[in-house]
Design an enzyme around this catalytic site. Sequence first.
Site, PDB file in Angstrom:
ATOM      1  CE  LYS A  93      50.541 -26.061 -34.709  1.00  0.00           C
ATOM      2  NZ  LYS A  93      50.186 -25.128 -35.805  1.00  0.00           N
ATOM      3  CB  SER A 168      48.371 -22.429 -34.032  1.00  0.00           C
ATOM      4  OG  SER A 168      48.555 -23.144 -35.251  1.00  0.00           O
ATOM      5  CB  SER A 192      49.620 -21.640 -37.702  1.00  0.00           C
ATOM      6  OG  SER A 192      48.341 -21.237 -37.298  1.00  0.00           O
TER       7      SER A 192
END
Length: 485
Positions: A93, A168, A192
């Site tokens: 990520k 996210s 997230s």
Amino acid sequence: MTEVTGETGATAQAGTGLHQLSALDQAAAVRRGEVSPLELVQHQLARIEELNDRYGAFLTVTGDEAAAQAAAVQKGRGKEDASPLFGVPTAVKDLVDTAGVRTTYGSRAFAESVPEVDAHTVTRLREAGTISLGKTNTPEFGCCCYTDNDLAGPARNPWDPALSAGGSSGGAAVAVALGMVAVAHASDGGGSIRIPASACGLFGIKPSRGRVSAGPRGAEVNGLAVQGPLARTVRDAAAMLDVLAGPMPGDPHWAPPLPAGETFLAHADRGPGRLRIGRYAKPAALGLDVDPTCLAAWEHASRLLEELGHDVEDIATPFGPGLGDFFAAVWGVQSLGYTVEPGAEELLRPVTRAWREYGRAVTAEQFAAAITGMQRAARSAVEATAGYDVVLTPTLAALPQAVEFFAETGDPLVNLRRQSAFSAFTSPYNMTGQPVVNVPLYWSQGGTPVGVSLVGRPADETTLISLSAQLEEACPWKHRYGSLL
């Protein structure tokens, strides 16, 4: 054409269907010499090239670096102490530093940022012999429960590209669901991992606080954010957690390690025994309605758990309505953790700026009160549910929303209220620090996934993994990916 057979018996034609294999099956094929790490990397990069422009999974693709790493990994094939994921392509990520690789944190203000030091999790992934194909899409600074930014645009739902993939960790979820990688690194500060796992039909683990180190640069002032895996199978996620888990010197939080010789993956192959499970579906926030389909998914999971022999009981929501105010104050201050160069604040998106403006307005007394209130509420909630092995909730209060639903063209407060209502069940467990998993057991009539969450006792990921594997066997979801892969 060579046929590749995974350890679970799954087969694929080398060069055409490798992305259909689980991560553990890919690794098993590497160990047997049926496919090389470079062949896997090349296949997955071709998959990214085919799909990324439409779905927005990656911010940065590191093809050359991945090929070089694959060659180095190939030399180590056959090591007796190799990780079960040795040779498997993955992705990191873009909130987490990778040395020598553009790491933007989803922001134009950091569009050319290249860290000099790896995050501890990136080091662990490399040492385990996994191969990163790049940095996955994330909202700016991870502030939002959807994934969109000014660098790559939105991450779109694999089941319906008109819908958001959630956030996210939306880019990571899209990459896994579409077979760009079989398992991916993600992070969770308010839901997230679980939010995009629910929206994209994946199994995701938000580990316990202190299970995975945020070092050396990650700040854990409030203890909300953790890093963990997203995968299509429970066993893949457990194997990835084994890779990620572990402290580094100086960490402020340390979850107790598993006993010597134990692994999270091994617990995916063990029955959980008969468990006492509490369930609730009323959010802490007052006046918030839960979508009937989300409730149907929760009821479906409840019935399934009972059929498996577990005791399922209704319980009161263990959190009070004031929790949201504590979280907002802490989240606003946390958004200021990214130091933006003078004059670059105008490059930030409206919702990011709104969070930072709110954070600047929080006084020291208010921040201290929010931290104290958050910790007291967390203690109370953990105590209230201490008699249960697991707690079951909906993951989300609403179905996946259209990409435009979270547009940042209007009043940021409208956007923030929509986010709060959408993700009402997730952020409380970042405050308690308990482990939580999203399990993809249900699909709407429109064909979109609807997840449920299983909350574990503090530091007890193993029970969640064992129970989730039992649910996966009883109500398989692997066949659901046929239309995507």
